[in-house]
Design a protein around this motif. Structure first.
Motif, PDB file in Angstrom:
ATOM      1  N   ILE A   1       0.804  -1.228   0.000  1.00 42.23           N
ATOM      2  CA  ILE A   1       0.000   0.000   0.000  1.00 42.23           C
ATOM      3  C   ILE A   1       0.837   1.279   0.000  1.00 42.23           C
ATOM      4  O   ILE A   1       0.520   2.227  -0.742  1.00 42.23           O
TER       5      ILE A   1
ATOM      6  N   LEU B   1       1.845   1.889  -3.509  1.00 45.06           N
ATOM      7  CA  LEU B   1       0.686   2.271  -4.323  1.00 45.06           C
ATOM      8  C   LEU B   1       0.294   3.724  -4.050  1.00 45.06           C
ATOM      9  O   LEU B   1       0.028   4.489  -4.983  1.00 45.06           O
ATOM     10  N   ARG B   2       0.254   4.108  -2.788  1.00 42.20           N
ATOM     11  CA  ARG B   2      -0.113   5.480  -2.427  1.00 42.20           C
ATOM     12  C   ARG B   2       0.847   6.485  -3.052  1.00 42.20           C
ATOM     13  O   ARG B   2       0.431   7.542  -3.536  1.00 42.20           O
TER      14      ARG B   2
ATOM     15  N   MET C   1       0.138   6.855  -6.866  1.00 42.61           N
ATOM     16  CA  MET C   1      -1.177   7.344  -7.274  1.00 42.61           C
ATOM     17  C   MET C   1      -1.169   8.804  -7.715  1.00 42.61           C
ATOM     18  O   MET C   1      -2.121   9.266  -8.341  1.00 42.61           O
TER      19      MET C   1
ATOM     20  N   LEU D   1      -2.161   1.389 -12.707  1.00 43.45           N
ATOM     21  CA  LEU D   1      -2.495   1.416 -11.282  1.00 43.45           C
ATOM     22  C   LEU D   1      -3.949   1.004 -11.037  1.00 43.45           C
ATOM     23  O   LEU D   1      -4.239   0.227 -10.118  1.00 43.45           O
TER      24      LEU D   1
ATOM     25  N   ILE E   1      -5.395  -2.108  -8.770  1.00 44.43           N
ATOM     26  CA  ILE E   1      -6.362  -1.907  -7.680  1.00 44.43           C
ATOM     27  C   ILE E   1      -7.579  -2.796  -7.878  1.00 44.43           C
ATOM     28  O   ILE E   1      -8.077  -3.443  -6.941  1.00 44.43           O
TER      29      ILE E   1
ATOM     30  N   ASP F   1      -6.052   5.163   1.684  1.00 42.72           N
ATOM     31  CA  ASP F   1      -4.681   5.432   1.254  1.00 42.72           C
ATOM     32  C   ASP F   1      -4.583   5.779  -0.224  1.00 42.72           C
ATOM     33  O   ASP F   1      -3.638   6.458  -0.633  1.00 42.72           O
ATOM     34  N   PHE F   2      -5.503   5.306  -1.017  1.00 39.13           N
ATOM     35  CA  PHE F   2      -5.408   5.582  -2.452  1.00 39.13           C
ATOM     36  C   PHE F   2      -6.703   6.163  -3.024  1.00 39.13           C
ATOM     37  O   PHE F   2      -6.836   6.340  -4.233  1.00 39.13           O
TER      38      PHE F   2
ATOM     39  N   GLY G   1      -6.233   9.395  -4.967  1.00 38.57           N
ATOM     40  CA  GLY G   1      -5.661   9.182  -6.291  1.00 38.57           C
ATOM     41  C   GLY G   1      -6.704   8.759  -7.304  1.00 38.57           C
ATOM     42  O   GLY G   1      -6.692   9.201  -8.464  1.00 38.57           O
TER      43      GLY G   1
END
Length: 722
Positions: free
Chosen positions: A175, A178-179, A182, A193, A197, A214-215, A218
């Motif tokens: 994570i 990924l964050r 984003m 991305l 997800i 967290d995302f 984004g």
């Protein structure tokens, strides 16, 4: 190194670096066979030596063909090792990942191919390198070379398959990466991305919803992408998550609410709509869980109520009503001050719908949390007063409702009226455009008599005499014409027979002294006609100016309205209302004969039947001080102080009219002195300005005609002598 060279023939090593793909491929097959034999023999030292040779001499070589050979060799070695390959991944994978950033696109292509083959062999064993592989694929998804992109896509699909099957994948470690990614704007990376997800969210054992905060930002950021495909993919992912939220027993609403609030103000229409839709769902699902975020949510909703897009307006209004329906306890982290601050800020919005809802919120807070809200009164009072100048009548009326709610307490009532008068003083246009609306509404909400008494007390001591006069004239006009003040008018009509009426009359009289016409109007309303006549008789030359005549014109016209119907009917009994006639004739004498008001009043007086006059009474009527006259009517009626009467001769006559007249004269004298001082000041200023202008003008030298001596010059008709 020696062991590796002894294991791998020189010809194989030479072909592995050949520029021809076929030779490199054949050499790789040879390497595969050699490693398979070593794995069967369990000779891990030689295996390590061969892999080190391929890494140091080939994958890290400055020669592109060597690097290509090294990559295909490592892939072949992995295939040859099969089950033993996982023990050597620390040697095999890093060089391949390093090649993903190679300057040569063909090297990057072979790196994708090599890792693809390695992944097929080791499958879930290489999950420990997932973050590095994901990071590399993220970059390759936006590669400038189409072949590299295609190879990366193939590798990406394989990695997704492996991750969905693996029980070693760590979402917690993934994570943060990924964050971080984003925020990338590249459309290929964004597609990459969103694809990951969606895939991870489809795995039952992976709790992507728990990490959605967290995302989430984004994903919302992608809703405004220029690519329709990316917007659609992001919207689809968000829709899936929203559906999961509806059925999930545990959701972190708070963190996501903070993100949604920010996105609710996005300049992109689709993003705003999606954010407001999510907020709407959150308010319905979370309820009290969102209490700490009420203010932030309200700050996002109120502007959207006036959005140009109808869909957004509809959802925002629905959300606003849902939020207002939730009754939170201030003890449970409910911050009334924060919500009040948001409402105050939105009250300054340029959009009427937003202002109206902000006022509804202030009213709601006052009704539910009055004590707490009043502690913030100083913070909102000025804004509420400024809102009285709003061009929308609906906004002004709601502001007055809020003011009235606040002013239920005596100290706040006084503060409201003081601030209101102060606002009228600072902004004459507010009094002119909104004065009647404001005063009338306050009279309905807060008791008309109470409002007028308080205004009178304040204006009685007003130092700005010009403003006091204007304000009193405005209040007087409202008093004479507004339906909302009919009860006050009825009470004033009983001033001579009712203690309450007398008290109100005296209360208003003090401030009404600022305007002669207001006092005369008050006397006509209270039927104190003798005093009206006395006031008219006391006027001096300086009082009869243009403004006075304009106000007199208005009064004459008002006397033709239904409000003064009782006065016109009293003209049928001149013997009983002698002082009314004298007052009206006094006004008639003050009016210019050619004015419309003169003709109106004269026509009205001429309409009185002549047979209703008692000539003898009129002859005996004094022309001097009206307060020295006490007339007894022959028909059993007793004339009261100003002409009103009762059958039994009893009346409430405790008003000290001589003192009132003196009070009026003193106030008018102050106005005259003020007017003279102001006129004198203006004249002095004008003189000084003209003098300064003369001094600034350059002196012009006189031109002399040298051919004509001055003594012989002749002056023609109308010409000055030089």
């Amino acid at each position: 190194m020696v062991d590796a060279l002894s294991v791998v023939p020189a010809a194989v090593l030479r072909n592995l670096a050949d520029k021809l793909y076929e030779k490199r491929k054949n050499a790789a097959l040879e390497v595969e066979g050699i490693l398979k034999q070593l794995a069967t023999a369990g000779d891990h030292d030689k295996i390590t030596a061969v892999i080190n040779l391929l890494t140091t001499e080939y994958t890290y070589s400055p020669q592109a063909n060597h690097r290509k050979g090294g990559l295909i060799g490592l892939a072949a070695a992995t295939v040859g090792l099969t089950n033993e390959a996982s023990q050597h991944l620390e040697q095999i994978v890093p060089p391949v990942l390093n090649s993903f950033s190679d300057q040569d696109s063909r090297v990057r292509y072979y790196a994708c191919e090599a890792l693809y083959n390695i992944a097929k062999v080791v499958r879930g064993e290489f999950i420990i390198y997932f973050n590095q592989i994901f990071d590399a694929l993220c970059k390759l998804s936006a590669d400038s070379d189409g072949n590299v992109q295609s190879a990366a896509h193939l590798l990406d699909r394989l990695v997704k398959d492996i991750v969905t099957e693996s029980d070693q994948f760590s979402i917690e470690e993934f994570i943060p990466l990924l964050r971080e990614r984003m925020s990338v704007l590249n459309p290929f990376v964004r597609q990459f991305l969103v694809g990951w997800i969606t895939v991870l969210d489809s795995v039952p054992d992976i709790d992507m919803l728990g990490f959605l905060p967290d995302f989430l930002d984004g994903l919302f950021n992608m809703l405004s992408d220029s690519s329709h495909e990316i917007r659609q993919q992001a919207d689809s992912a968000l829709s899936e998550f929203l559906q999961e939220i509806r059925t999930s027993p545990s959701v972190d609403y708070g963190r996501m609410a903070e993100i949604l609030v920010q996105r609710g103000g996005s300049p992109d229409e689709f993003t705003r709509l999606t954010a407001i839709t999510w907020i709407n769902e959150f308010v319905k699902l979370a309820g009290d869980q969102l209490v700490p975020y009420y203010a932030d949510i309200l700050g996002a909703i109120l502007p959207c109520i006036s959005d140009k897009e109808e869909k957004i307006r509809v959802v925002a209004r629905e959300t606003n009503e849902e939020l207002r329906a939730i009754k939170a306890d201030p003890a449970e982290v409910f911050d009334a001050g924060a919500i009040l601050s948001i409402a105050r800020r939105q009250l300054s919005s340029e959009w009427e719908a937003t202002q109206i809802e902000a006022l509804h919120w202030i009213s709601t807070l006052l009704s539910r949390h009055r004590t707490e809200v009043l502690t913030y009164l100083d913070d909102i009072f000025d804004t509420l007063l400024k809102a009285l100048s709003d061009p929308s009548d609906e906004v002004v009326l709601l502001v007055l409702d809020v003011h009235a709610c606040i002013a239920r307490d005596p100290q706040h009532f006084r503060q409201l009226v003081v601030f209101l008068v102060h606002s009228f003083r600072l902004d004459n246009s507010l009094l002119e455009k909104r004065g009647a609306l404001i005063i009338r509404r306050l009279c309905v909400l807060l008791n008309a008599e109470r409002v007028y008494r308080e205004l009178s007390i304040i204006l009685e001591g007003e130092s700005d005499l010009d403003f006091a006069s204007i304000m009193v004239q405005a209040l007087n006009l409202i008093l004479l014409t507004s339906l909302e003040l009919s009860e006050i008018r009825d009470l004033l009509k009983q001033s001579l027979v009712n203690p309450a009426g007398k008290d109100l009359y005296v209360s208003l009289y003090a401030s009404w002294c600022h305007s002669p016409m207001a006092i005369i109007s008050l006397c006509f309303l209270a039927q104190t006609y003798r005093h009206a006549s006395a006031v008219i008789q006391s006027l001096v030359e300086e009082d009869i100016h243009v403004k006075f005549l304009v106000h007199l014109d208005k009064l004459i016209r008002l006397m033709e309205t239904p409000i003064f119907a009782y006065l016109r009917l009293q003209l049928l009994e001149p013997g009983r209302y002698i002082w009314l006639f004298k007052a009206l004739y006094g006004l008639l004498m003050l009016l210019p004969q050619q004015s419309a008001a003169f003709k109106i009043l004269k026509t009205r007086l001429k309409a009185v039947p002549s047979n209703s006059f008692n000539v003898e009474q009129l002859k005996r009527m004094p022309s001097a001080d009206p307060y020295q006259f006490n007339h007894r009517m022959p028909d059993g009626y007793s004339t009261i102080e100003d002409g009103d009467s009762t059958e039994d001769g009893e009346s409430y006559n405790a008003i000290n009219f001589p003192a009132r007249l003196q009070q009026f004269q003193q106030m008018q004298n102050q106005h005259r002195m003020h007017h003279k001082a102001r006129t004198k000041s203006c004249n002095i200023s004008s003189s000084l300005l003209k003098e300064a202008q003369r001094e600034e003008e350059p002196r012009r030298p006189q031109s002399i005609d040298l051919n004509v001596p001055p003594s012989r010059s002749k002056r023609g008709p109308g010409q000055p002598q030089l």
